[in-house]
Design a protein around this motif. Sequence first.
Motif, mmCIF file in Angstrom:
data_model
loop_
_atom_site.group_PDB
_atom_site.id
_atom_site.type_symbol
_atom_site.label_atom_id
_atom_site.label_comp_id
_atom_site.label_asym_id
_atom_site.label_seq_id
_atom_site.Cartn_x
_atom_site.Cartn_y
_atom_site.Cartn_z
ATOM 1 N N LEU A 170 6.152 12.345 -1.428
ATOM 2 C CA LEU A 170 6.519 11.107 -1.566
ATOM 3 C C LEU A 170 6.018 10.412 -2.814
ATOM 4 O O LEU A 170 4.767 10.407 -2.942
ATOM 5 N N ASP A 184 0.361 5.476 1.295
ATOM 6 C CA ASP A 184 -0.554 6.432 1.802
ATOM 7 C C ASP A 184 -1.454 7.411 0.999
ATOM 8 O O ASP A 184 -1.014 7.416 -0.130
ATOM 9 N N THR A 237 0.581 9.713 -0.670
ATOM 10 C CA THR A 237 1.680 9.611 -1.690
ATOM 11 C C THR A 237 1.388 9.243 -3.083
ATOM 12 O O THR A 237 0.317 8.397 -3.055
ATOM 13 N N HIS A 251 3.964 3.321 7.309
ATOM 14 C CA HIS A 251 4.406 4.825 6.961
ATOM 15 C C HIS A 251 6.007 4.614 7.120
ATOM 16 O O HIS A 251 6.795 5.572 7.657
ATOM 17 N N GLN A 252 6.799 3.754 6.691
ATOM 18 C CA GLN A 252 8.139 3.509 7.023
ATOM 19 C C GLN A 252 9.132 4.466 6.395
ATOM 20 O O GLN A 252 9.858 5.133 7.205
ATOM 21 N N VAL A 253 8.784 5.157 5.149
ATOM 22 C CA VAL A 253 9.662 6.106 4.690
ATOM 23 C C VAL A 253 9.527 7.325 5.434
ATOM 24 O O VAL A 253 10.634 8.043 5.945
ATOM 25 N N ARG A 261 0.692 -1.314 -0.045
ATOM 26 C CA ARG A 261 0.064 0.010 0.094
ATOM 27 C C ARG A 261 0.944 1.345 0.021
ATOM 28 O O ARG A 261 2.022 1.271 0.517
HETATM 29 N N1 URA Z 1 6.380 4.803 3.339
HETATM 30 C C1 URA Z 1 5.530 5.741 3.686
HETATM 31 O O1 URA Z 1 6.039 6.268 4.615
HETATM 32 N N2 URA Z 1 4.297 5.889 2.997
HETATM 33 C C2 URA Z 1 3.869 5.332 1.858
HETATM 34 O O2 URA Z 1 2.830 5.604 1.281
HETATM 35 C C3 URA Z 1 5.183 4.278 1.580
HETATM 36 C C4 URA Z 1 6.052 4.032 2.231
#
Ligand code: URA
Length: 229
Positions: free
Chosen positions: A199, A101, A104, A183-185, A99
């Motif tokens: 993003l 966000d 994004t 929300h990894q990135v 997925r």
């Molecule tokens: N990492 C995020 O924080 N949001 C995203 O949509 C994808 C990866």
Amino acid sequence: MRIDKFICKSTELTRNEAKKVLKIGDVKVNGEVVKNAATQVHENNTVDIDGQILTPRTSRYIMVHKPLDTICSNIDEVYPSILNYVEVDKAFDLHIAGRLDADTTGLVIVTDDGRWSHNIISPNKECPKTYRVWLRNPIDKSAIERFKVGVQLQGEDGLTKPGLLEIIEEQEVLLTITEGKYHQVKRMFAAIGNKVVGLHRESIGIVELADLPLGEWRYLTEGEVDFFK
Ligand code: URA
């Protein structure tokens, strides 16, 4: 596969409609009437409705260029699901392999082949995903090493897997990671005291968004599909 799902994959019927034709006794497996929707059927079984033999559709492998303010969900919520953009039969039967966000944009892969999408989603498979990231504050070169080692995300045990950071400009970078934590990135940049302000996912494995226009979709090529097998 359950017989009600098999019927959906072979006809235009919805799951509820499939259950109805089962209930009234119109469905046979190898010539025997089957009414229970949970009955398992296999490739070598012959399934028919009123004598019409069913052949399941082959799996579908599709990429979409996700716009802002859309969601990676099988139902519309505050924002519409990206599946609205995929103009194929029964698009809402597809599932989303990783997925993004609502705020994004970028590459999303959708399919109805769960075994295949597992190779994209599972952290053990270490499938690389590359994001273009715009930052609130200028990035320091030391971030390259910090991401290579892994950073500590708030509320997680242990460090992230190594991430590959390429600095494009002071506030624009490319980050490649092989996990897909919530929300990894955004959390990775928060962990080094910065903030993501934009993003965009550019690639997943060998699949690149390239010049697919925003909101458009296309089937993956055979080579792209095979890469994840
Ligand atoms: N990492 C995020 O924080 N949001 C995203 O949509 C994808 C990866």
